[in-house]
Design a protein around this motif. Structure first.
Motif, PDB file in Angstrom:
ATOM      1  N   THR A  84       2.162 -32.508 -38.499  1.00  0.00           N
ATOM      2  CA  THR A  84       1.220 -33.509 -38.904  1.00  0.00           C
ATOM      3  C   THR A  84       0.632 -33.328 -40.242  1.00  0.00           C
ATOM      4  OG1 THR A  84       0.715 -33.842 -36.323  1.00  0.00           O
ATOM      5  CG2 THR A  84      -1.102 -34.807 -37.886  1.00  0.00           C
ATOM      6  N   LEU A  85      -0.102 -32.194 -40.331  1.00  0.00           N
ATOM      7  CA  LEU A  85      -0.815 -31.754 -41.469  1.00  0.00           C
ATOM      8  C   LEU A  85       0.261 -31.784 -43.019  1.00  0.00           C
ATOM      9  CD1 LEU A  85      -3.318 -30.419 -42.357  1.00  0.00           C
ATOM     10  CD2 LEU A  85      -2.268 -28.413 -42.260  1.00  0.00           C
ATOM     11  N   SER A  93       1.566 -42.495 -45.372  1.00  0.00           N
ATOM     12  CA  SER A  93       0.313 -43.198 -45.090  1.00  0.00           C
ATOM     13  C   SER A  93      -0.153 -43.303 -43.733  1.00  0.00           C
ATOM     14  CB  SER A  93       0.499 -44.580 -45.791  1.00  0.00           C
ATOM     15  OG  SER A  93       1.472 -45.246 -45.204  1.00  0.00           O
ATOM     16  N   HIS A  94       0.779 -43.481 -42.681  1.00  0.00           N
ATOM     17  CA  HIS A  94       0.457 -43.655 -41.486  1.00  0.00           C
ATOM     18  C   HIS A  94       1.358 -42.436 -40.338  1.00  0.00           C
ATOM     19  CE1 HIS A  94      -1.612 -46.003 -38.260  1.00  0.00           C
ATOM     20  NE2 HIS A  94      -0.727 -45.887 -37.644  1.00  0.00           N
ATOM     21  N   VAL A  95       0.559 -41.505 -40.040  1.00  0.00           N
ATOM     22  CA  VAL A  95       1.107 -40.642 -39.104  1.00  0.00           C
ATOM     23  C   VAL A  95       0.696 -40.695 -37.608  1.00  0.00           C
ATOM     24  CG1 VAL A  95       1.446 -38.240 -38.724  1.00  0.00           C
ATOM     25  CG2 VAL A  95       1.412 -39.142 -40.821  1.00  0.00           C
ATOM     26  N   VAL A  96       1.619 -41.128 -36.652  1.00  0.00           N
ATOM     27  CA  VAL A  96       1.253 -41.291 -35.336  1.00  0.00           C
ATOM     28  C   VAL A  96       1.617 -39.821 -34.522  1.00  0.00           C
ATOM     29  CG1 VAL A  96       1.605 -42.622 -33.119  1.00  0.00           C
ATOM     30  CG2 VAL A  96       1.586 -43.719 -35.511  1.00  0.00           C
ATOM     31  N   VAL A  97       0.701 -39.286 -33.493  1.00  0.00           N
ATOM     32  CA  VAL A  97       0.915 -38.187 -33.030  1.00  0.00           C
ATOM     33  C   VAL A  97       0.523 -38.076 -31.591  1.00  0.00           C
ATOM     34  CG1 VAL A  97       0.682 -35.632 -33.196  1.00  0.00           C
ATOM     35  CG2 VAL A  97       0.076 -36.901 -35.164  1.00  0.00           C
ATOM     36  N   LYS A  98       1.874 -37.401 -30.932  1.00  0.00           N
ATOM     37  CA  LYS A  98       1.368 -37.455 -29.405  1.00  0.00           C
ATOM     38  C   LYS A  98       0.788 -36.257 -29.113  1.00  0.00           C
ATOM     39  CE  LYS A  98       4.690 -35.415 -25.855  1.00  0.00           C
ATOM     40  NZ  LYS A  98       5.810 -35.748 -25.087  1.00  0.00           N
ATOM     41  N   ALA A  99      -0.214 -36.354 -28.222  1.00  0.00           N
ATOM     42  CA  ALA A  99      -1.244 -35.040 -27.990  1.00  0.00           C
ATOM     43  C   ALA A  99      -1.086 -34.773 -26.471  1.00  0.00           C
ATOM     44  CB  ALA A  99      -2.703 -35.519 -28.162  1.00  0.00           C
ATOM     45  N   GLN A 100      -1.548 -33.508 -26.173  1.00  0.00           N
ATOM     46  CA  GLN A 100      -1.266 -33.080 -24.903  1.00  0.00           C
ATOM     47  C   GLN A 100      -2.443 -33.554 -24.065  1.00  0.00           C
ATOM     48  OE1 GLN A 100       1.501 -31.926 -23.652  1.00  0.00           O
ATOM     49  NE2 GLN A 100       2.305 -30.676 -25.287  1.00  0.00           N
ATOM     50  N   ASP A 101      -3.656 -33.272 -24.829  1.00  0.00           N
ATOM     51  CA  ASP A 101      -4.829 -33.858 -24.078  1.00  0.00           C
ATOM     52  C   ASP A 101      -5.893 -34.075 -25.012  1.00  0.00           C
ATOM     53  OD1 ASP A 101      -6.033 -31.188 -25.215  1.00  0.00           O
ATOM     54  OD2 ASP A 101      -4.973 -30.100 -23.606  1.00  0.00           O
ATOM     55  N   ASN A 102      -7.354 -34.217 -24.450  1.00  0.00           N
ATOM     56  CA  ASN A 102      -8.265 -35.008 -25.536  1.00  0.00           C
ATOM     57  C   ASN A 102      -8.827 -33.898 -26.654  1.00  0.00           C
ATOM     58  OD1 ASN A 102      -8.647 -37.057 -24.228  1.00  0.00           O
ATOM     59  ND2 ASN A 102     -10.037 -36.643 -22.794  1.00  0.00           N
ATOM     60  N   LEU A 107      -8.516 -32.629 -32.428  1.00  0.00           N
ATOM     61  CA  LEU A 107      -7.928 -31.551 -33.665  1.00  0.00           C
ATOM     62  C   LEU A 107      -7.037 -32.487 -34.437  1.00  0.00           C
ATOM     63  CD1 LEU A 107      -7.397 -28.262 -32.934  1.00  0.00           C
ATOM     64  CD2 LEU A 107      -6.157 -29.111 -34.441  1.00  0.00           C
ATOM     65  N   LEU A 108      -6.080 -33.223 -33.785  1.00  0.00           N
ATOM     66  CA  LEU A 108      -5.073 -33.779 -34.500  1.00  0.00           C
ATOM     67  C   LEU A 108      -5.814 -34.703 -35.594  1.00  0.00           C
ATOM     68  CD1 LEU A 108      -2.385 -34.562 -31.924  1.00  0.00           C
ATOM     69  CD2 LEU A 108      -2.380 -33.172 -34.157  1.00  0.00           C
ATOM     70  N   SER A 109      -6.972 -35.512 -35.211  1.00  0.00           N
ATOM     71  CA  SER A 109      -7.707 -36.580 -35.728  1.00  0.00           C
ATOM     72  C   SER A 109      -8.190 -35.883 -37.015  1.00  0.00           C
ATOM     73  CB  SER A 109      -8.680 -37.217 -35.184  1.00  0.00           C
ATOM     74  OG  SER A 109      -8.209 -38.041 -34.125  1.00  0.00           O
ATOM     75  N   LYS A 110      -8.786 -34.582 -36.727  1.00  0.00           N
ATOM     76  CA  LYS A 110      -9.552 -34.008 -37.929  1.00  0.00           C
ATOM     77  C   LYS A 110      -8.392 -33.479 -39.001  1.00  0.00           C
ATOM     78  CE  LYS A 110     -13.558 -32.192 -35.847  1.00  0.00           C
ATOM     79  NZ  LYS A 110     -14.719 -33.196 -35.911  1.00  0.00           N
ATOM     80  N   VAL A 111      -7.348 -33.176 -38.653  1.00  0.00           N
ATOM     81  CA  VAL A 111      -6.079 -32.929 -39.465  1.00  0.00           C
ATOM     82  C   VAL A 111      -5.699 -34.008 -40.345  1.00  0.00           C
ATOM     83  CG1 VAL A 111      -3.698 -31.958 -39.337  1.00  0.00           C
ATOM     84  CG2 VAL A 111      -5.501 -30.548 -38.103  1.00  0.00           C
ATOM     85  N   GLY A 112      -6.066 -35.234 -39.845  1.00  0.00           N
ATOM     86  CA  GLY A 112      -5.384 -36.450 -40.463  1.00  0.00           C
ATOM     87  C   GLY A 112      -4.875 -37.452 -39.956  1.00  0.00           C
ATOM     88  N   ASP A 114      -3.513 -40.238 -38.186  1.00  0.00           N
ATOM     89  CA  ASP A 114      -4.056 -41.745 -38.073  1.00  0.00           C
ATOM     90  C   ASP A 114      -4.120 -42.423 -36.801  1.00  0.00           C
ATOM     91  OD1 ASP A 114      -4.021 -42.311 -41.182  1.00  0.00           O
ATOM     92  OD2 ASP A 114      -2.212 -41.579 -40.710  1.00  0.00           O
ATOM     93  N   LYS A 115      -3.341 -42.117 -35.814  1.00  0.00           N
ATOM     94  CA  LYS A 115      -3.411 -42.460 -34.552  1.00  0.00           C
ATOM     95  C   LYS A 115      -2.755 -41.459 -33.580  1.00  0.00           C
ATOM     96  CE  LYS A 115      -1.576 -46.339 -31.684  1.00  0.00           C
ATOM     97  NZ  LYS A 115      -2.800 -46.469 -30.995  1.00  0.00           N
ATOM     98  N   VAL A 116      -3.585 -41.099 -32.524  1.00  0.00           N
ATOM     99  CA  VAL A 116      -3.203 -40.179 -31.674  1.00  0.00           C
ATOM    100  C   VAL A 116      -2.802 -41.027 -30.180  1.00  0.00           C
ATOM    101  CG1 VAL A 116      -3.794 -38.361 -30.161  1.00  0.00           C
ATOM    102  CG2 VAL A 116      -4.701 -38.314 -32.463  1.00  0.00           C
TER     103      VAL A 116
END
Ligand code: ATP
Ligand code: ATP
Ligand code: CA
Length: 215
Positions: A84-85, A93-102, A107-112, A114-116
């Motif tokens: 992601t980073l 410009s737009h990075v969507v990431v799959k997260a395991q939990d809140n 953390l993903l939002s802080k790293v940049g 755009d959507k989790v």
């Protein structure tokens, strides 16, 4: 047509990549595992074996030319966050990431990111909501406490117009569409009448939707 990068070709990433490709979009699919790359290679525009945490490798692949990236690396959380980073650093410009939990999502939002997204959690809620009430056919959570539901019109609703029913003031619910057999009336007018066996696509808060379900 837009250009997409999909990183991580597990079940989720593969589904994202092939769905986009079926809609005629350009898809660059990346996985560290050569076997995953082989499996998808004839279904997407390009499939490449690469470690998505390597900035140099991604740069060589020209990822900065892409509009949108989906990071679908799962159990390898370290890889998921680094990829992601790197994608953000390289200017996607737009990075969507799959997260395991809140916490991972934060953390993903802080790293940049755009959507989790939380596919397991959201799909679980959707399946459960579909199961608990027989007249609810489908259910999508838009925001906490706000959803779109598809439900079979109860007897109390049939033979009446939206104006007569006044669902907006009774339940705070908007009717987005009325489906009758093969016909769909999208964004119906106040005069639209609901017939027996019609399916309503409605939007509102949980409370109002629940009241309407039992109306
Ligand atoms: P599913 O979507 O099937 O539930 P999952 O959440 O179990 O997947 P994993 O199978 O752990 O996720 O990861 C998905 C894919 O990401 C795997 O095919 C794996 O090879 C790939 N992957 C892991 N690390 C990297 C990396 N650094 N670069 C590229 N791909 C990677
Ligand atoms: P008025 O009686 O105020 O002149 P109107 O003729 O302008 O009303 P609308 O305000 O468009 O008609 O609709 C009247 C009522 O019908 C709305 O307040 C609302 O309760 C209901 N209504 C219309 N369209 C929808 C919809 N799509 N979903 C839910 N309710 C609707
Ligand atoms: Ca999984």
């Amino acid at each position: 047509m837009r250009q997409f990068i999909v990183v991580g070709l597990g079940r989720f990433g593969t589904s994202v990549a092939t769905t986009l490709a079926n809609k005629e979009h350009d898809v660059l699919a990346i996985d560290i595992d050569e076997e995953k790359v082989q499996e998808i290679s004839n279904q997407v525009t390009h499939a490449v074996q690469a470690d998505a945490t390597s900035e140099e490798t991604l740069q060589k692949l020209g990822v900065d030319e892409f509009d949108i990236a989906i990071v679908a690396i799962g159990s390898n959380i370290h890889g998921n966050i680094l990829a992601t980073l790197v994608l953000k650093e390289l200017g996607v410009s737009h990075v969507v990431v799959k997260a395991q939990d809140n916490l991972h999502g934060k953390l993903l939002s802080k790293v940049g990111a755009d959507k989790v997204v939380y596919p397991e959690r959201d799909m679980g809620a959707r399946v459960a909501n579909n199961l608990v009430s027989a007249n609810v056919l489908d259910y999508i959570e838009l925001a906490p406490n706000y959803s779109i539901a598809e439900l079979i019109a109860s007897d109390k609703l049939t033979g009446k117009s939206l104006k007569e029913l006044d669902l907006r003031s009774k339940f705070g619910v908007n009717v987005l569409a009325i489906k009758s057999n093969d016909d769909v009336n999208v964004s119906p007018e106040a005069e639209a009448v609901i017939n027996a066996n019609d399916v309503l696509v409605v939007m509102g808060q949980e409370k109002g939707l629940s009241q309407l379900k039992h109306y």
